[in-house]
Design a protein around this motif. Structure first.
Motif, PDB file in Angstrom:
ATOM      1  N   GLU A  34      39.488  19.243  37.429  1.00 34.35           N
ATOM      2  CA  GLU A  34      40.807  18.821  36.950  1.00 34.35           C
ATOM      3  C   GLU A  34      41.274  17.554  37.677  1.00 34.35           C
ATOM      4  OE1 GLU A  34      45.191  20.571  37.739  1.00 34.35           O
ATOM      5  OE2 GLU A  34      43.765  21.989  36.859  1.00 34.35           O
ATOM      6  N   THR A  35      41.107  17.536  38.978  1.00 33.23           N
ATOM      7  CA  THR A  35      41.501  16.367  39.768  1.00 33.23           C
ATOM      8  C   THR A  35      40.648  15.161  39.408  1.00 33.23           C
ATOM      9  OG1 THR A  35      42.210  17.810  41.571  1.00 33.23           O
ATOM     10  CG2 THR A  35      41.839  15.497  42.107  1.00 33.23           C
ATOM     11  N   ALA A  36      39.353  15.353  39.208  1.00 36.67           N
ATOM     12  CA  ALA A  36      38.462  14.246  38.842  1.00 36.67           C
ATOM     13  C   ALA A  36      38.872  13.651  37.495  1.00 36.67           C
ATOM     14  CB  ALA A  36      37.015  14.724  38.792  1.00 36.67           C
ATOM     15  N   ARG A  37      39.249  14.507  36.541  1.00 39.70           N
ATOM     16  CA  ARG A  37      39.692  13.993  35.240  1.00 39.70           C
ATOM     17  C   ARG A  37      40.975  13.175  35.381  1.00 39.70           C
ATOM     18  NH1 ARG A  37      37.876  19.038  33.672  1.00 39.70           N
ATOM     19  NH2 ARG A  37      39.968  19.919  33.709  1.00 39.70           N
ATOM     20  N   THR A  59      33.013   6.942  34.058  1.00 38.62           N
ATOM     21  CA  THR A  59      32.563   8.297  33.769  1.00 38.62           C
ATOM     22  C   THR A  59      32.565   9.138  35.042  1.00 38.62           C
ATOM     23  OG1 THR A  59      30.835   9.589  32.688  1.00 38.62           O
ATOM     24  CG2 THR A  59      30.113   7.791  34.093  1.00 38.62           C
ATOM     25  N   ILE A  60      32.431  10.448  34.864  1.00 36.86           N
ATOM     26  CA  ILE A  60      32.367  11.392  35.988  1.00 36.86           C
ATOM     27  C   ILE A  60      30.963  11.968  36.041  1.00 36.86           C
ATOM     28  CG2 ILE A  60      33.211  13.574  36.905  1.00 36.86           C
ATOM     29  CD1 ILE A  60      35.837  13.056  35.432  1.00 36.86           C
ATOM     30  N   THR A  61      30.392  12.006  37.230  1.00 35.64           N
ATOM     31  CA  THR A  61      29.090  12.621  37.452  1.00 35.64           C
ATOM     32  C   THR A  61      29.260  13.764  38.429  1.00 35.64           C
ATOM     33  OG1 THR A  61      27.970  10.517  37.098  1.00 35.64           O
ATOM     34  CG2 THR A  61      26.730  12.213  38.262  1.00 35.64           C
ATOM     35  N   LYS A  62      28.684  14.915  38.083  1.00 34.01           N
ATOM     36  CA  LYS A  62      28.727  16.070  38.975  1.00 34.01           C
ATOM     37  C   LYS A  62      27.578  15.971  39.959  1.00 34.01           C
ATOM     38  CE  LYS A  62      30.894  19.291  35.817  1.00 34.01           C
ATOM     39  NZ  LYS A  62      30.843  20.631  35.234  1.00 34.01           N
ATOM     40  N   ASP A  63      27.890  16.188  41.231  1.00 32.90           N
ATOM     41  CA  ASP A  63      26.884  16.150  42.290  1.00 32.90           C
ATOM     42  C   ASP A  63      27.100  17.381  43.165  1.00 32.90           C
ATOM     43  OD1 ASP A  63      24.877  15.349  44.007  1.00 32.90           O
ATOM     44  OD2 ASP A  63      26.167  13.992  45.141  1.00 32.90           O
ATOM     45  N   ARG A  71      32.463  15.308  42.770  1.00 29.53           N
ATOM     46  CA  ARG A  71      32.528  14.569  41.518  1.00 29.53           C
ATOM     47  C   ARG A  71      32.589  13.092  41.857  1.00 29.53           C
ATOM     48  NH1 ARG A  71      31.231  18.848  40.803  1.00 29.53           N
ATOM     49  NH2 ARG A  71      32.062  20.453  39.472  1.00 29.53           N
ATOM     50  N   ILE A  72      31.766  12.309  41.199  1.00 27.57           N
ATOM     51  CA  ILE A  72      31.696  10.872  41.454  1.00 27.57           C
ATOM     52  C   ILE A  72      32.204  10.158  40.207  1.00 27.57           C
ATOM     53  CG2 ILE A  72      30.182   8.937  41.978  1.00 27.57           C
ATOM     54  CD1 ILE A  72      28.285  11.070  43.253  1.00 27.57           C
ATOM     55  N   ILE A  73      33.203   9.306  40.394  1.00 25.04           N
ATOM     56  CA  ILE A  73      33.746   8.523  39.296  1.00 25.04           C
ATOM     57  C   ILE A  73      33.207   7.105  39.450  1.00 25.04           C
ATOM     58  CG2 ILE A  73      35.858   7.657  38.234  1.00 25.04           C
ATOM     59  CD1 ILE A  73      37.134  10.273  39.439  1.00 25.04           C
ATOM     60  N   TRP A  74      32.499   6.655  38.453  1.00 22.80           N
ATOM     61  CA  TRP A  74      31.864   5.355  38.536  1.00 22.80           C
ATOM     62  C   TRP A  74      31.813   4.719  37.156  1.00 22.80           C
ATOM     63  CZ3 TRP A  74      26.555   4.484  36.851  1.00 22.80           C
ATOM     64  CH2 TRP A  74      25.982   5.598  36.246  1.00 22.80           C
ATOM     65  N   TYR A 111      45.854  11.180  43.350  1.00 20.70           N
ATOM     66  CA  TYR A 111      45.479  12.557  43.022  1.00 20.70           C
ATOM     67  C   TYR A 111      44.545  13.190  44.045  1.00 20.70           C
ATOM     68  CZ  TYR A 111      47.494  11.463  38.505  1.00 20.70           C
ATOM     69  OH  TYR A 111      48.348  11.095  37.517  1.00 20.70           O
ATOM     70  N   GLY A 112      43.617  12.427  44.574  1.00 17.45           N
ATOM     71  CA  GLY A 112      42.621  12.987  45.484  1.00 17.45           C
ATOM     72  C   GLY A 112      43.177  13.371  46.837  1.00 17.45           C
ATOM     73  N   ALA A 113      44.221  12.693  47.275  1.00 15.60           N
ATOM     74  CA  ALA A 113      44.798  12.986  48.588  1.00 15.60           C
ATOM     75  C   ALA A 113      45.398  14.391  48.641  1.00 15.60           C
ATOM     76  CB  ALA A 113      45.853  11.951  48.937  1.00 15.60           C
TER      77      ALA A 113
END
Length: 127
Positions: A34-37, A59-63, A71-74, A111-113
């Motif tokens: 949810e946070t990654a989105r 895009t989001i990549t799951k790692d 989650r990596i946003i790149w 959001y990530g903080a």
């Protein structure tokens, strides 16, 4: 709680811990996704939009590894350009710099903080 014979106590305790762990893992993964989105949407809205293609290709990549949810946003197509836009860069002819246009860091900071506090709340409430 039901009466459990002493010879089954270890099995029942192990099963209860396993169920609790799986519930926590699902809840944590859900919150991280949810946070990654949210970060992705914010980064896309803050990204420079000359043609709009740059923002669309994030895009989001799951790692995920054992015990680690990441989650990596790149930017799938323009990954070489992200740091140049985010932090600015020297102009081609060396006469000055191109102004930075932060878009990933502000989205993450927004959001990530708060994610560690939210995960702590999930763990304290038991899922």
């Amino acid at each position: 709680m039901a009466n459990i014979p002493i010879d089954r106590f270890a099995d029942e305790l192990t099963q209860a811990i396993r169920e609790y762990t799986e519930d926590m893992e699902r809840s944590i993964n859900k919150k991280v996704d949810e946070t990654a989105r949210k970060v992705l949407k914010e980064a896309q809205s803050l990204a420079p939009k000359r043609t709009g293609e740059y923002a669309k290709t994030f895009t989001i990549t799951k790692d995920d590894e054992y015990g680690v949810t990441r989650r990596i946003i790149w930017n799938k197509k323009h990954y070489r350009r992200v740091h140049l836009l985010e932090f600015g860069h020297a102009k081609v002819n060396g006469e000055g710099r191109v102004k930075e246009r932060p878009h990933l860091r502000p989205a993450y900071d927004k959001y990530g903080a708060a994610l560690p506090d939210e995960l702590k709340r999930i763990i304290e409430n038991g899922g």
